[in-house]
Write an enzyme that holds these catalytic residues in place. Sequence first.
Site, PDB file in Angstrom:
ATOM      1  N   ARG A 116     -10.218  71.089 -21.820  1.00  0.00           N
ATOM      2  CA  ARG A 116     -10.037  72.478 -21.399  1.00  0.00           C
ATOM      3  C   ARG A 116     -10.346  73.419 -22.541  1.00  0.00           C
ATOM      4  O   ARG A 116     -10.297  73.038 -23.694  1.00  0.00           O
ATOM      5  CB  ARG A 116      -8.587  72.712 -20.944  1.00  0.00           C
ATOM      6  CG  ARG A 116      -8.293  72.164 -19.564  1.00  0.00           C
ATOM      7  CD  ARG A 116      -6.873  72.503 -19.150  1.00  0.00           C
ATOM      8  NE  ARG A 116      -6.679  73.935 -19.012  1.00  0.00           N
ATOM      9  CZ  ARG A 116      -5.839  74.667 -19.739  1.00  0.00           C
ATOM     10  NH1 ARG A 116      -5.112  74.116 -20.683  1.00  0.00           N
ATOM     11  NH2 ARG A 116      -5.718  75.951 -19.523  1.00  0.00           N
ATOM     12  N   ARG A 122       2.909  77.016 -25.095  1.00  0.00           N
ATOM     13  CA  ARG A 122       3.550  76.162 -26.105  1.00  0.00           C
ATOM     14  C   ARG A 122       5.040  76.437 -26.149  1.00  0.00           C
ATOM     15  O   ARG A 122       5.467  77.577 -25.906  1.00  0.00           O
ATOM     16  CB  ARG A 122       2.973  76.478 -27.502  1.00  0.00           C
ATOM     17  CG  ARG A 122       1.513  76.165 -27.552  1.00  0.00           C
ATOM     18  CD  ARG A 122       0.946  76.283 -28.947  1.00  0.00           C
ATOM     19  NE  ARG A 122      -0.503  76.491 -28.757  1.00  0.00           N
ATOM     20  CZ  ARG A 122      -1.249  77.304 -29.447  1.00  0.00           C
ATOM     21  NH1 ARG A 122      -0.730  77.985 -30.449  1.00  0.00           N
ATOM     22  NH2 ARG A 122      -2.520  77.443 -29.191  1.00  0.00           N
ATOM     23  N   LYS A 172       0.697  64.409 -26.249  1.00  0.00           N
ATOM     24  CA  LYS A 172      -0.279  64.434 -25.143  1.00  0.00           C
ATOM     25  C   LYS A 172      -0.815  63.036 -24.848  1.00  0.00           C
ATOM     26  O   LYS A 172      -1.371  62.363 -25.704  1.00  0.00           O
ATOM     27  CB  LYS A 172      -1.422  65.389 -25.501  1.00  0.00           C
ATOM     28  CG  LYS A 172      -2.393  65.571 -24.354  1.00  0.00           C
ATOM     29  CD  LYS A 172      -2.966  66.963 -24.329  1.00  0.00           C
ATOM     30  CE  LYS A 172      -4.135  67.040 -23.370  1.00  0.00           C
ATOM     31  NZ  LYS A 172      -4.564  68.393 -23.111  1.00  0.00           N
TER      32      LYS A 172
HETATM   33  C1  BTN Z   1      -7.727  68.663 -21.359  1.00  0.00           C
HETATM   34  O1  BTN Z   1      -8.260  69.367 -22.221  1.00  0.00           O
HETATM   35  O2  BTN Z   1      -6.523  68.400 -21.396  1.00  0.00           O
HETATM   36  C2  BTN Z   1      -8.548  68.096 -20.212  1.00  0.00           C
HETATM   37  C3  BTN Z   1      -9.199  66.802 -20.591  1.00  0.00           C
HETATM   38  C4  BTN Z   1     -10.023  66.195 -19.486  1.00  0.00           C
HETATM   39  C5  BTN Z   1     -10.781  64.979 -19.960  1.00  0.00           C
HETATM   40  C6  BTN Z   1     -11.456  64.262 -18.839  1.00  0.00           C
HETATM   41  S1  BTN Z   1     -12.088  62.688 -19.334  1.00  0.00           S
HETATM   42  C7  BTN Z   1     -12.940  62.540 -17.820  1.00  0.00           C
HETATM   43  C8  BTN Z   1     -13.521  63.909 -17.534  1.00  0.00           C
HETATM   44  N1  BTN Z   1     -14.790  64.070 -18.203  1.00  0.00           N
HETATM   45  C9  BTN Z   1     -14.757  65.017 -19.149  1.00  0.00           C
HETATM   46  O3  BTN Z   1     -15.696  65.322 -19.883  1.00  0.00           O
HETATM   47  N2  BTN Z   1     -13.530  65.546 -19.200  1.00  0.00           N
HETATM   48  C10 BTN Z   1     -12.654  64.974 -18.215  1.00  0.00           C
END
Ligand code: BTN
Length: 325
Positions: free
Chosen positions: A121, A322, A186
């Site tokens: 994100r 946060r 996380k």
């Molecule tokens: C975050 O920032 O918390 C979201 C992370 C999401 C990661 C997943 S892995 C599978 C899919 N492909 C990506 O490039 N991102 C999501």
Amino acid sequence: MSRSLLPLLADGEFHSGQDLAEAMGVSRTAVWKQVNRLVNDSVLAIESVKGKGYRIPGGIDLLDAAQVKAGLDPRAAALMGRLEILDTVDSTNAHVMRLAEQDGLTGLVCSAEQQSAGRGRRGRQWVSPYASNLYLSLLWEFTQGAAALEGLSLAVGVAVARALRACDVPAVQLKWPNDVLYDGAKLGGILLEMSGDAAGSCRVVIGVGLNVAMPDAAAGAIDQAWTDINTMTSSQTPGRSRILAALLNELLPLVADFEQRGFAHWREEWQSLDALADAAVVLHAGEVPLAGIARGVDARGALQLETATGLQSVYGGEVSLRAAS
Ligand code: BTN
């Protein structure tokens, strides 16, 4: 990269160059070249010992499409479209977004051993080393426009928590809007990407990343407190294919039912998993951080933030929340 070499080395035992060459139907030099390529590309640590051969210390748990399919319950199996298990891809979300241009692919599931440009994100990278964690994207076509999808990403969090419970992983918590946490660190994240008509038919790619067995070498690139399932389960980690099937058992029925039910159906369960319920928090959305007490979410998935000037509803987007220090 060879898909045939790695399954042979997955057990963590030594295999001679001769045995590998025979099993793969190539020369010993070809085996040696493939090993070198994997090591030089930092894909995996492969040990090479004279007189013994090659091994991957500790072995690896490769994804297995047959095992994933065998782990699906009947409803999920009926809802799933094509299952793609890739070796390396830039990002499973980006890959599925590209495919989303084509018609008739609703229910497409893509997972990969490794992402070279995993997306998180707010423009962050998602650390995605080889054969260690889970990277999953699911394509679903919705018909009632973006407004009917409010709260979908929160409901996905509930699905992830349920799936982990089904795999006997200790209970996780959710942090609004999209983090999966264990003990404040996380464990996973959710990234929804959308294309199409915001007022009508739209295709949504639901991306889920879960840390299963993060190698130390990759962990250095993570800029926040993190954990993985291996740590949570004292290395009694359910196999990645089993976890993937469990995720699909929850996610596929969720997306199939979401437009009809709306987030309200998942709200109570989301609140029971809320890591920041009634906690003092700071919201970073615009220029000025906003302090308040997190009071859960409403039926649309908006954070209910109790501030000095009253209760505010905060919708998702480029925001982060946060705990106040
Ligand atoms: C975050 O920032 O918390 C979201 C992370 C999401 C990661 C997943 S892995 C599978 C899919 N492909 C990506 O490039 N991102 C999501």
